[in-house]
Design an enzyme around this catalytic site. Structure first.
Site, PDB file in Angstrom:
ATOM      1  N   TYR A  54      -4.492   2.041  15.969  1.00 15.67           N
ATOM      2  CA  TYR A  54      -3.275   2.179  16.786  1.00 15.67           C
ATOM      3  C   TYR A  54      -3.530   2.080  18.285  1.00 15.67           C
ATOM      4  O   TYR A  54      -2.730   1.502  19.019  1.00 15.67           O
ATOM      5  CB  TYR A  54      -2.581   3.519  16.480  1.00 15.67           C
ATOM      6  CG  TYR A  54      -1.916   3.503  15.127  1.00 15.67           C
ATOM      7  CD1 TYR A  54      -0.645   2.984  14.957  1.00 15.67           C
ATOM      8  CD2 TYR A  54      -2.597   3.953  13.998  1.00 15.67           C
ATOM      9  CE1 TYR A  54      -0.037   2.932  13.711  1.00 15.67           C
ATOM     10  CE2 TYR A  54      -2.002   3.904  12.743  1.00 15.67           C
ATOM     11  CZ  TYR A  54      -0.725   3.386  12.599  1.00 15.67           C
ATOM     12  OH  TYR A  54      -0.132   3.317  11.352  1.00 15.67           O
ATOM     13  N   ASN A  89      -7.524   1.971   9.982  1.00 17.83           N
ATOM     14  CA  ASN A  89      -6.209   2.118  10.611  1.00 17.83           C
ATOM     15  C   ASN A  89      -6.416   2.081  12.120  1.00 17.83           C
ATOM     16  O   ASN A  89      -7.239   2.833  12.649  1.00 17.83           O
ATOM     17  CB  ASN A  89      -5.548   3.444  10.230  1.00 17.83           C
ATOM     18  CG  ASN A  89      -5.089   3.452   8.773  1.00 17.83           C
ATOM     19  OD1 ASN A  89      -5.284   2.485   8.040  1.00 17.83           O
ATOM     20  ND2 ASN A  89      -4.484   4.549   8.358  1.00 17.83           N
ATOM     21  N   ARG A 108       0.862  -1.193   0.000  1.00 12.49           N
ATOM     22  CA  ARG A 108       0.000   0.000   0.000  1.00 12.49           C
ATOM     23  C   ARG A 108       0.892   1.235   0.000  1.00 12.49           C
ATOM     24  O   ARG A 108       1.674   1.440   0.923  1.00 12.49           O
ATOM     25  CB  ARG A 108      -0.900  -0.039   1.249  1.00 12.49           C
ATOM     26  CG  ARG A 108      -1.745   1.208   1.425  1.00 12.49           C
ATOM     27  CD  ARG A 108      -2.679   1.083   2.633  1.00 12.49           C
ATOM     28  NE  ARG A 108      -3.427   2.323   2.799  1.00 12.49           N
ATOM     29  CZ  ARG A 108      -3.217   3.213   3.768  1.00 12.49           C
ATOM     30  NH1 ARG A 108      -2.307   2.997   4.705  1.00 12.49           N
ATOM     31  NH2 ARG A 108      -3.919   4.311   3.806  1.00 12.49           N
ATOM     32  N   HIS A 129      -2.568  11.010   0.910  1.00  6.08           N
ATOM     33  CA  HIS A 129      -1.996  10.788   2.234  1.00  6.08           C
ATOM     34  C   HIS A 129      -1.334  12.104   2.657  1.00  6.08           C
ATOM     35  O   HIS A 129      -0.130  12.183   2.825  1.00  6.08           O
ATOM     36  CB  HIS A 129      -1.027   9.609   2.211  1.00  6.08           C
ATOM     37  CG  HIS A 129      -0.758   8.991   3.554  1.00  6.08           C
ATOM     38  ND1 HIS A 129      -0.952   7.650   3.821  1.00  6.08           N
ATOM     39  CD2 HIS A 129      -0.300   9.528   4.700  1.00  6.08           C
ATOM     40  CE1 HIS A 129      -0.617   7.394   5.075  1.00  6.08           C
ATOM     41  NE2 HIS A 129      -0.206   8.521   5.636  1.00  6.08           N
ATOM     42  N   GLU A 184      -3.629  -0.029   8.190  1.00  6.66           N
ATOM     43  CA  GLU A 184      -2.434   0.317   8.976  1.00  6.66           C
ATOM     44  C   GLU A 184      -2.595  -0.211  10.386  1.00  6.66           C
ATOM     45  O   GLU A 184      -3.675  -0.101  10.981  1.00  6.66           O
ATOM     46  CB  GLU A 184      -2.231   1.837   9.108  1.00  6.66           C
ATOM     47  CG  GLU A 184      -1.677   2.520   7.909  1.00  6.66           C
ATOM     48  CD  GLU A 184      -1.449   4.009   8.142  1.00  6.66           C
ATOM     49  OE1 GLU A 184      -1.190   4.437   9.298  1.00  6.66           O
ATOM     50  OE2 GLU A 184      -1.563   4.753   7.156  1.00  6.66           O
ATOM     51  N   GLU A 244      -6.978   8.601   6.491  1.00  6.41           N
ATOM     52  CA  GLU A 244      -7.187   9.247   7.790  1.00  6.41           C
ATOM     53  C   GLU A 244      -7.638  10.703   7.670  1.00  6.41           C
ATOM     54  O   GLU A 244      -6.913  11.631   8.078  1.00  6.41           O
ATOM     55  CB  GLU A 244      -5.912   9.153   8.639  1.00  6.41           C
ATOM     56  CG  GLU A 244      -5.449   7.728   8.883  1.00  6.41           C
ATOM     57  CD  GLU A 244      -4.246   7.638   9.807  1.00  6.41           C
ATOM     58  OE1 GLU A 244      -3.633   8.677  10.119  1.00  6.41           O
ATOM     59  OE2 GLU A 244      -3.917   6.517  10.239  1.00  6.41           O
TER      60      GLU A 244
HETATM   61  O1  IFM Z   1       2.899   7.581  10.034  1.00 10.08           O
HETATM   62  C1  IFM Z   1       1.537   7.648  10.230  1.00 10.08           C
HETATM   63  C2  IFM Z   1       0.812   7.456   8.913  1.00 10.08           C
HETATM   64  O2  IFM Z   1       1.219   8.384   7.962  1.00 10.08           O
HETATM   65  C3  IFM Z   1      -0.670   7.613   9.109  1.00 10.08           C
HETATM   66  N1  IFM Z   1      -1.140   6.763  10.174  1.00 10.08           N
HETATM   67  C4  IFM Z   1      -0.431   6.786  11.418  1.00 10.08           C
HETATM   68  C5  IFM Z   1       1.051   6.588  11.180  1.00 10.08           C
HETATM   69  C6  IFM Z   1       1.803   6.630  12.523  1.00 10.08           C
HETATM   70  O3  IFM Z   1       1.621   7.860  13.133  1.00 10.08           O
END
Ligand code: IFM
Length: 477
Positions: A311, A309, A92, A136, A382, A181
């Site tokens: 985290y 995504n 990706r 992005h 992600e 995002e």
């Molecule tokens: O590096 C970033 C990415 O560009 C977008 N999502 C989160 C990642 C980590 O912060």
């Protein structure tokens, strides 16, 4: 990878029966143009908001910029060979808007498109499925000068750009995501200003969010018309939002942050409406006068997939007098209308970004999208972690990152068992790169980058991931 000097990392794969993923599961890794390409002024590329922002004193840690980054623009063929050695099924990447359409309007730049044509051909030649993200975060600077995402016209410019990329690459790319995002583009870029373009105005952030989604919808329509067979989607960054206690004020704080972080995007895109509580929460900030008749029908143009995504989780509480605001992306100005909400830290292990590691949150997030919003195939576009790495005897043994991936893949598998149509997973990131306002001080990569020599060293997590891909699974615990 078959390198006798670097045997597969010893880890969970060595024991027990396996936790197998569905056949055809798309194992990948992700990057983004500004974070890795470099070559900021080559081949006709013009500045984006991130060039301007990173060259403005005090915006990025240590004055780092993406001018050179991982020099991927020049090293692309060997980077693709590395992906093939890792056994990636998909890669990706994002297209740099100012590289393929300098200035953000007008004709395509042949040299810019040629770079992505070569990248895609190189991937296909190695049996790696290209996954293209159109945006992005690198808005061409002239479009920001004309008002940026808070200006409605930017949505139309984005659709034109999408069409231009579809014309050039549509014959060889199946998977397309429009935005990466949009919460970050809108609320970090125009709300807190910690990301480019560095503006700080709640109403602008809300307008930016709407116009990003409008651009997404228009781009989907343009792509669909040009390439009916393509698989189209969007990538959103989602967070479970949990109240710190069951006190009604904390529960309400969680509702408000959930509306801004998650439902602001999920509801318009997947339901064709804004959440009613969001409009009430934002009444001091905006009257939503920027939303025109028909916008939500465009925004909710049907998709083929949703990219998630993931985290971490937000744990929030009602305000208390005198409490210190949290730094960075939890800065109060990221949350227009809810600046008083407190983000609570729980004392659980964190990554080098200070983000709490919350593995069950991935299962919860995937289940929520599936159970509350959509039957569409989902992809984790992600997931990953920054940790402090070190090269010792030519190797990088990133045990913490490996454990993070392992735990989150188990959580993803649990979501599949619960009925979520999860079709793929992309590790963030293939390689260390420019981590936005943090510059090169945070490393998310499975591959170490030596920024002086541009040497690449696959870390233990990369060798482990290669083995996961080869087996299409993990050992059961
Ligand atoms: O590096 C970033 C990415 O560009 C977008 N999502 C989160 C990642 C980590 O912060």
């Amino acid at each position: 990878m078959s390198n006798p000097d670097h045997p597969p990392a010893v880890g969970v794969l060595d024991q027990g029966p396996e936790l197998i993923f569905p056949p055809g599961f798309l194992w990948g890794a992700a990057t983004a143009a500004y974070q890795i390409e470099g070559a900021a002024t080559e081949g006709g590329r013009t500045p984006s908001i991130w060039d301007t922002f990173s060259h403005t004193e005090g915006r990025v840690v240590a004055g780092h910029t993406g001018d050179v980054a991982c020099d991927h623009y020049h090293r692309m063929p060997s980077d693709v060979r590395l992906m093939a050695e890792l056994g990636l099924k998909s890669y990706r990447f994002s297209v740099s808007w100012p590289r393929v359409q300098p200035g953000g309007s007008g004709p395509a730049n042949a040299a810019g498109l040629d770079f992505y044509r070569r990248l895609v051909d190189e991937l296909l030649g190695h049996g790696i499925e290209p996954w293209l993200t159109l945006y992005h975060w690198d808005l061409p600077q002239p479009l920001e000068d004309a008002g940026g995402w808070p200006a409605r016209d930017t949505a139309g410019r984005f659709a034109d750009y999408a069409e231009l990329v579809a014309d050039a690459l549509g014959d060889r790319v199946t998977y397309w995501t429009t935005l990466n995002e949009p919460w970050c583009s809108a609320f970090l870029g125009y709300g807190s200003g910690v990301h480019a373009p560095g503006r700080s105005d709640g109403a602008d952030a809300v307008r930016a969010g709407h116009h990003l989604m409008l651009g997404h919808g228009l781009a989907v329509q343009a792509l669909r018309a040009s390439r009916p067979e393509a698989q189209l989607g969007i990538t959103v960054n989602l967070y479970p939002v949990t109240p710190a206690s069951d006190a009604p004020a904390d529960v309400d704080a969680a509702r408000r942050i959930d509306a801004l972080a998650n439902r602001f995007f999920l509801d318009p895109v997947l339901r064709g409406s804004y959440p009613t509580d969001l409009a009430a929460d934002l009444r001091e900030v905006t009257d939503f006068g920027h939303v025109r008749d028909g916008d939500l029908a465009v925004i909710s143009t049907p998709l083929d997939l949703v990219g998630v995504n993931y985290y971490s989780r937000h744990v929030v509480a009602a305000p208390v007098e005198g409490a210190e605001p949290e730094p960075y992306w939890r800065a109060p100005s990221c949350w227009p209308g809810s600046e008083d909400v407190r983000f609570v830290t729980r004392g659980v292990p964190v990554t080098d970004m200070n983000w709490e590691i919350d593995t069950p949150g991935l299962t919860e997030t995937l289940r929520r999208v599936h159970e509350e919003y959509s039957d569409l195939p989902l992809y984790v576009t992600e997931n990953g972690s920054a940790f402090v790495d070190a090269v010792v005897d030519g190797q990088v043994d990133d045990v913490d990152r490996l454990a993070y991936f392992d735990a989150h893949l188990r959580a993803a598998h649990e979501a599949i068992n619960a009925g979520v149509p999860l079709r793929g997973y992309f590790a963030w990131s293939l390689m260390d790169n420019f981590e936005w306002a943090w510059g090169y001080t945070k490393r998310f990569g499975m591959v170490w980058i030596d920024y002086d020599s541009q040497a690449r060293i696959p870390k233990s997590s990369a060798r482990w991931y290669a083995e996961v891909i080869r087996r299409n699974g993990l050992a059961a615990q």
